[in-house]
Design an enzyme around this catalytic site. Sequence first.
Site, PDB file in Angstrom:
ATOM      1  CE  LYS A   1       4.155   0.370   2.782  1.00 26.22           C
ATOM      2  NZ  LYS A   1       2.926   1.133   2.740  1.00 26.22           N
TER       3      LYS A   1
ATOM      4  CB  CYS B   1       4.273   3.679   6.959  1.00 23.64           C
ATOM      5  SG  CYS B   1       3.275   2.862   6.531  1.00 23.64           S
TER       6      CYS B   1
ATOM      7  CD  GLU C   1      -2.717   0.907  -0.045  1.00 20.78           C
ATOM      8  OE1 GLU C   1      -3.676  -0.149  -0.173  1.00 20.78           O
ATOM      9  OE2 GLU C   1      -2.560   1.842  -0.799  1.00 20.78           O
TER      10      GLU C   1
HETATM   11  C1  UDX Z   1       3.564   7.175   4.355  1.00 22.68           C
HETATM   12  C2  UDX Z   1       3.724   7.278   2.863  1.00 22.68           C
HETATM   13  O1  UDX Z   1       3.923   8.535   2.292  1.00 22.68           O
HETATM   14  C3  UDX Z   1       2.889   6.181   2.236  1.00 22.68           C
HETATM   15  O2  UDX Z   1       3.114   6.132   0.815  1.00 22.68           O
HETATM   16  C4  UDX Z   1       2.880   4.827   2.816  1.00 22.68           C
HETATM   17  O3  UDX Z   1       1.924   4.202   2.099  1.00 22.68           O
HETATM   18  C5  UDX Z   1       2.564   4.921   4.184  1.00 22.68           C
HETATM   19  O4  UDX Z   1       3.645   5.994   4.769  1.00 22.68           O
HETATM   20  P1  UDX Z   1       1.684   8.473   5.852  1.00 22.68           P
HETATM   21  O5  UDX Z   1       2.507   7.827   7.119  1.00 22.68           O
HETATM   22  O6  UDX Z   1       0.276   8.495   5.871  1.00 22.68           O
HETATM   23  O7  UDX Z   1       2.409   7.727   4.477  1.00 22.68           O
HETATM   24  O8  UDX Z   1       2.074   9.991   5.719  1.00 22.68           O
HETATM   25  P2  UDX Z   1       3.183  10.835   5.159  1.00 22.68           P
HETATM   26  O9  UDX Z   1       2.501  11.875   4.376  1.00 22.68           O
HETATM   27  O10 UDX Z   1       4.268  10.109   4.256  1.00 22.68           O
HETATM   28  O11 UDX Z   1       3.886  11.604   6.175  1.00 22.68           O
HETATM   29  C6  UDX Z   1       4.783  11.098   7.157  1.00 22.68           C
HETATM   30  C7  UDX Z   1       5.237  12.018   8.307  1.00 22.68           C
HETATM   31  O12 UDX Z   1       6.259  12.831   7.671  1.00 22.68           O
HETATM   32  C8  UDX Z   1       4.226  12.905   8.889  1.00 22.68           C
HETATM   33  O13 UDX Z   1       4.390  13.067  10.006  1.00 22.68           O
HETATM   34  C9  UDX Z   1       4.575  14.116   7.995  1.00 22.68           C
HETATM   35  O14 UDX Z   1       4.178  15.382   8.837  1.00 22.68           O
HETATM   36  C10 UDX Z   1       6.115  14.340   7.897  1.00 22.68           C
HETATM   37  N1  UDX Z   1       6.484  14.987   6.876  1.00 22.68           N
HETATM   38  C11 UDX Z   1       6.317  14.612   5.606  1.00 22.68           C
HETATM   39  C12 UDX Z   1       7.294  16.047   7.212  1.00 22.68           C
HETATM   40  O15 UDX Z   1       7.713  16.354   8.293  1.00 22.68           O
HETATM   41  N2  UDX Z   1       7.784  16.599   6.068  1.00 22.68           N
HETATM   42  C13 UDX Z   1       7.604  16.700   4.796  1.00 22.68           C
HETATM   43  O16 UDX Z   1       7.980  17.404   3.874  1.00 22.68           O
HETATM   44  C14 UDX Z   1       6.697  15.439   4.328  1.00 22.68           C
END
Ligand code: UDX
Length: 460
Positions: free
Chosen positions: A218, A274, A163
Amino acid sequence: MKQIKKITCIGAGYVGGPTMSVIAQKNPDIQITVVDVNKARIAAWNDDDLSQLPIYEKGLDAVVAETRGRNLFFDTDVDKAIDEADMIFISVNTPTKTYGKGKGQAADLKFIELCARQIAAVAKDDKIVVEKSTLPVRTADALKSILDNTSNGINFHILSNPEFLAEGTAIEDLYNPDRVLIGGENIEAIEALVQLYAQWVPRERIITTNLWSSELSKLVANAFLAQRVSSINAVSELCEVTGANVEEVAKAVGMDSRIGSKFLKASVGFGGSCFQKDILNLVYIARSYKLDAVADYWEQVIIMNDHQKTRFAEKIVQTMYNTVNGKHIAFLGWAFKKDTNDTRESAAIYVADHLLDEEAQIVVYDPKVSPEQVYRDLDFLGTRTPEANRRLVKVVDDPYTALDGAHAAAVLTEWDVFKTYDWKQIKAGMKKPAFVFDGRKLLDRSQLETLGFKYYAIGE
Ligand code: UDX
Ligand code: ADP
């Protein structure tokens, strides 16, 4: 291979729920049953009031409204659903182990193994089993071994279909994925799964690989994304001491088309179910093959992330005259990112824990997170007694109440609504000097400084 008519998904969580809702919407002729051992969760998925769905995702309620009762069902009878299905998705949780070998690093596969044993015990005809949970490489092997050795001559075809949806944009990501990845050995089983997605995803975006490539991709995708966040966070600390501005640096660097602009937003640290788990998995796998240089390399992404959370908490203490003892600090946001009610590994938990060690009084407001969840997260750390957590932390359902009488506001989640607050009114109700610590670079520095706030943002 016979045509797929019935699908079962084991696990009605953040992955299983939205994914199956969209697959059901796009495949109206296939009956999909999502099962879970958690009765309360299934009851919530079946609630007539769609605002009560167990997870909050933009657009999910509309998809559930369209499909539920038509060809999408939520149930607690796992055996029956396994028996009837042609294809079974496993999307149960795979947390990091909290005991034994690999504690704190390896994925705990007990839920997956239980599923496999249950499938083997119940199945009476051939099944395609799809791993959807994030898993360490070669889990498919273990799954296959359990299924082949404990069932009675039934054929199981194992596929890996990781996913890639991100919480907060899950429905959008499902509708319009960059790619769908399917790993497997049996061509017909792969084709059956390709068909499901091909109902709405262009064929060239559905890629097929061998099982191990799919599983590893992944982990590596998440490791790369997390690494970008840790990289820019490392730069944010450098910016603070040199007078550079991390936003300007990120923009200049990200405009290089070889680098790209996404995932370069400095923050108080990444969270979510994740990133940390997948990197720890990668590190564990590398170490188990004695690839210490590889393991150390990826581990540094986590070390940097922990440092960023600690650094933010220490900055708060240091700025407030080296003590927060008895001081009221309002937390805006508890979720690990905006537009979700998920708090797993949220930076807010660790920043709070640090400040509570310093005897701060924290008042939390998050638009989507319940008080019970906040206390569960803090209690789970085991740093202090549940009573102490409840004495030191209050959770309120109104931001102005959270900020009233506060010595400082700390922005932990980038909820857009925080920008719309009446900061003039807020300032009037706060202790002076009124501090704002912006862990998301969300608010407008010049506006806040004009109002007389002492404003600190990551990387400036
Ligand atoms: C992530 C992956 O993006 C997704 O493809 C996978 O399936 C699951 O893990 P998710 O954990 O839902 O998704 O959120 P994501 O948008 O990736 O953000 C993860 C963390 O990084 C958050 O705490 C977010 O605030 C932080 N983040 C993200 C930053 O601090 N800076 C950024 O530029 C991007
Ligand atoms: P994810 O983010 O991976 O979807 P969640 O924790 O949100 O993780 O969801 C996983 C779900 O799987 C939980 O609701 C849990 O109750 C369910 N689950 C775990 N093991 C089993 C099992 N053996 N049978 C049915 N459901 C299970």
